[in-house]
Design an enzyme around this catalytic site. Structure first.
Site, PDB file in Angstrom:
ATOM      1  N   GLU A 195       0.869  -1.239  -0.034  1.00  0.00           N
ATOM      2  CA  GLU A 195       0.044   0.093  -0.046  1.00  0.00           C
ATOM      3  C   GLU A 195       0.866   1.264   0.125  1.00  0.00           C
ATOM      4  O   GLU A 195       1.640   1.550   0.982  1.00  0.00           O
ATOM      5  CB  GLU A 195      -0.941   0.072   1.143  1.00  0.00           C
ATOM      6  CG  GLU A 195      -2.271  -0.523   1.157  1.00  0.00           C
ATOM      7  CD  GLU A 195      -3.138  -0.435   2.244  1.00  0.00           C
ATOM      8  OE1 GLU A 195      -3.892   0.680   2.513  1.00  0.00           O
ATOM      9  OE2 GLU A 195      -2.870  -1.070   3.260  1.00  0.00           O
ATOM     10  N   ASP A 242      -2.198  -2.794   5.287  1.00  0.00           N
ATOM     11  CA  ASP A 242      -2.529  -2.538   6.857  1.00  0.00           C
ATOM     12  C   ASP A 242      -3.768  -3.274   7.078  1.00  0.00           C
ATOM     13  O   ASP A 242      -4.928  -3.592   6.220  1.00  0.00           O
ATOM     14  CB  ASP A 242      -2.756  -1.231   6.799  1.00  0.00           C
ATOM     15  CG  ASP A 242      -1.544  -0.218   6.574  1.00  0.00           C
ATOM     16  OD1 ASP A 242      -0.437  -0.944   6.608  1.00  0.00           O
ATOM     17  OD2 ASP A 242      -1.646   1.023   6.230  1.00  0.00           O
ATOM     18  N   ASP A 274      -6.521  -2.349   8.299  1.00  0.00           N
ATOM     19  CA  ASP A 274      -7.780  -1.449   8.030  1.00  0.00           C
ATOM     20  C   ASP A 274      -8.560  -1.712   6.906  1.00  0.00           C
ATOM     21  O   ASP A 274      -8.441  -2.570   6.318  1.00  0.00           O
ATOM     22  CB  ASP A 274      -7.226   0.037   8.277  1.00  0.00           C
ATOM     23  CG  ASP A 274      -6.458   0.421   7.049  1.00  0.00           C
ATOM     24  OD1 ASP A 274      -6.348  -0.373   6.072  1.00  0.00           O
ATOM     25  OD2 ASP A 274      -5.546   1.233   6.975  1.00  0.00           O
ATOM     26  N   ASP A 333      -9.162  -0.017   4.007  1.00  0.00           N
ATOM     27  CA  ASP A 333      -8.367   0.153   2.834  1.00  0.00           C
ATOM     28  C   ASP A 333      -7.585  -1.175   2.649  1.00  0.00           C
ATOM     29  O   ASP A 333      -7.718  -1.604   1.180  1.00  0.00           O
ATOM     30  CB  ASP A 333      -7.496   1.246   2.659  1.00  0.00           C
ATOM     31  CG  ASP A 333      -8.184   2.532   2.637  1.00  0.00           C
ATOM     32  OD1 ASP A 333      -9.339   2.675   2.526  1.00  0.00           O
ATOM     33  OD2 ASP A 333      -7.466   3.639   2.611  1.00  0.00           O
TER      34      ASP A 333
END
Ligand code: 0RA
Length: 503
Positions: A423, A496, A498, A500
């Site tokens: 990312e 990550d 999360d 996204d």
């Protein structure tokens, strides 16, 4: 010479080559033992005599399976001259040949290897039978009878109970996974409406587990279970049923999702490779929606029609067939693809008939599903156009997409190379620092990656990061995906934890 030719007799053959009978000696094969014993009880339920099945994982990974069926016959079998019950547990493939009264035995076609295989692969097994006013017991070690069937006393009940300890010299592990067994037995309960199945895990006193399954709605309950977190287009699943030589049961429901979820079963076994029943279903659904849409002016012009995938977007369906042994044909890599030709015609005709009727009776639902199919059709056509444009300007666009994004591996061995999707540029930087440049490539993805599970094809193909990934991996996508063209042995998503990252 003749001496060197080994004749494998009876259950010895099973112990020598367990994989041939149960697939493997891993935890999958181990679970298979339980399925095999439970399948026999389910057969007794299908015959109409058993309503409850109780499975316990006891301390020490001993399995206990009890049913309230008629009990395995205890009289002397004319061919083997031992009790029918002992024959079932000691003679290969002797399982369903008894009884013979119903004349209609559908059996667990795929595994259906019989209780004797479980016995052969168990350190010990004991069977308790209640029938004909008595309670009987017999015991085995590694498939050999150690105590012949004996009448222990009187009993007014009927049923069969088997306890066994799988052989630790054969299996890699004896540690059953409760969740795996639980999931399979929930599925069996869905597929056999009204059947009570209880599974208990008594191995750990601090963590006793017990699940009870009984679904009066059968396949309808199954579809409701699968769709519980989805937005439905119509409140209750559509149910289709037909008796006959090949009985068919189908439940289906449309949701607003973009995915299709169709599960097919034959004699309670998941035919994961599909086959003739699935083909018949797809043909029927495609034809019904095309006919309805043309007749009611949703599709105009004789050249426009829905593809099968258009009318299956958002569809959840369970297709369950009971096929008698003499008509069973399986094909494919894992023999889990149905080949029986009758299944295609019977499913197609019943789906066509019942769905045509349903759409006529539920015009609003029909319109909602067709609306969705029209959107799918548009998205599909737009995606095709987008692909063609990319293909025309191929080399230039491809280079543009890849330029300065990919940090390639220096080696070109696609059986070794790994692609890390990371990312953003900063993560890409640290990944570059830590990689082995010989076989590890880094592709940083910029910005927010689209959630392809919730997006339509049109939007997916407009997304630059998605296109970059497709070109980098090199294997194409969707129906044109070719694993042989893949330039990497592994694609590793490093994101990550999360939202996204989830996308
Ligand atoms: C054949 C005939 C009969 C019962 C069974 C098989 C039977 C097998 C198993 C295996 C596990 N549970 C079972 N329950 C029943 C009975 C035939 C008759 O009573 O006429």
């Amino acid at each position: 010479n003749a001496e060197q030719i080994q004749v494998l007799e009876g259950l010895e053959a099973v112990r020598k080559r367990p994989g041939m009978y149960i697939g493997s000696v891993s935890i999958r094969g181990l679970h298979h033992l339980v399925y095999e014993i439970v399948d026999n009880c389910v057969d007794e339920a299908l015959a109409g005599y058993c309503t409850h099945i109780h499975i316990i994982i006891e301390k020490g990974n001993i399995i206990s399976v009890e049913d309230d069926g008629r009990g395995i016959p205890v009289d002397i079998h004319p061919k083997t001259h031992i009790s029918a019950a002992e024959t079932v547990y000691t003679v290969l493939h002797a399982g369903g040949k008894f009884g013979g009264d119903s004349g209609y035995k559908v059996s667990g076609g795929l595994h259906g290897v019989g209780a004797s295989v479980v016995n052969a692969l168990s350190e010990w097994a004991e069977v308790t039978i209640q029938r004909d006013g008595g309670i009987y017991e017999m015991k085995f070690q590694r498939g050999k009878t150690t105590e012949k069937l004996t009448r222990l006393g009187d009993s007014k009940k009927t049923g069969t109970k088997v306890r066994f300890l799988a052989d630790s010299t054969i299996f890699e592990t004896l540690e059953y996974d409760f969740g795996t067994l639980e999931e399979r037995f929930r599925e069996i309960a869905f597929l056999n409406k009204g059947l009570h199945i209880t599974i208990e895990d008594q191995r750990n006193d601090e963590n006793l587990k017990k699940s009870e399954f009984c679904f009066e709605g059968g396949l309808i309950s199954f579809v409701e279970f699968l769709n519980q977190n989805k937005e439905k287009i119509h409140p209750t699943p559509i149910y289709i049923e037909k008796d006959g030589e090949v009985p068919v049961e189908i439940a289906l429901q449309y949701t607003t999702a973009y995915t299709e979820n169709i599960y097919t079963f034959v004699n309670n076994i998941n035919t994961i490779e599909g086959g003739t029943h699935l083909e018949g279903f797809k043909r029927g659904i495609t034809k019904v929606f095309n006919d309805y849409a043309k007749k009611n002016g949703y599709l105009k012009g004789k050249d426009t029609s829905f593809d099968g995938s258009d009318v299956r977007e958002g569809l959840t369906a369970i297709i369950s067939l009971k096929i008698p042994e003499n008509l069973l044909q399986f094909e494919g890599q894992t023999k889990s693809k149905l080949g029986t030709p009758q299944a295609r015609t019977v499913v197609e005709s019943i789906v066509t008939e019942k769905m045509t009727f349903f759409l006529e009776e539920n015009k609003k639902v029909a319109e909602d599903i067709i609306d969705k199919s029209l959107k799918s059709k548009l998205a599909r056509e737009a995606a095709r156009k987008a692909r063609e444009e990319v293909r025309k300007g191929k080399t230039k666009k491809k280079e543009q997409l890849l330029s300065d994004k990919l940090t390639p591996a220096s080696g070109k061995d696609k059986t070794k190379n790994e692609l890390f999707l990371v990312e953003g540029e900063s993560a890409g930087g640290s990944a570059k620092g830590g990689r082995d440049r010989k076989f590890q490539a880094i592709l940083p993805l910029r910005g927010k990656v689209i959630n392809t599970e919730k997006a339509n094809l049109d939007d997916i193909f407009k997304n630059e990061e998605i296109n970059t990934m497709i070109y980098t991996i090199g294997a194409g996508y969707g129906p044109n995906f070719e694993i042989e063209d893949c330039k990497y042995d592994k694609v590793i998503i490093m994101s990550d934890a999360d939202e996204d990252g989830g996308h």
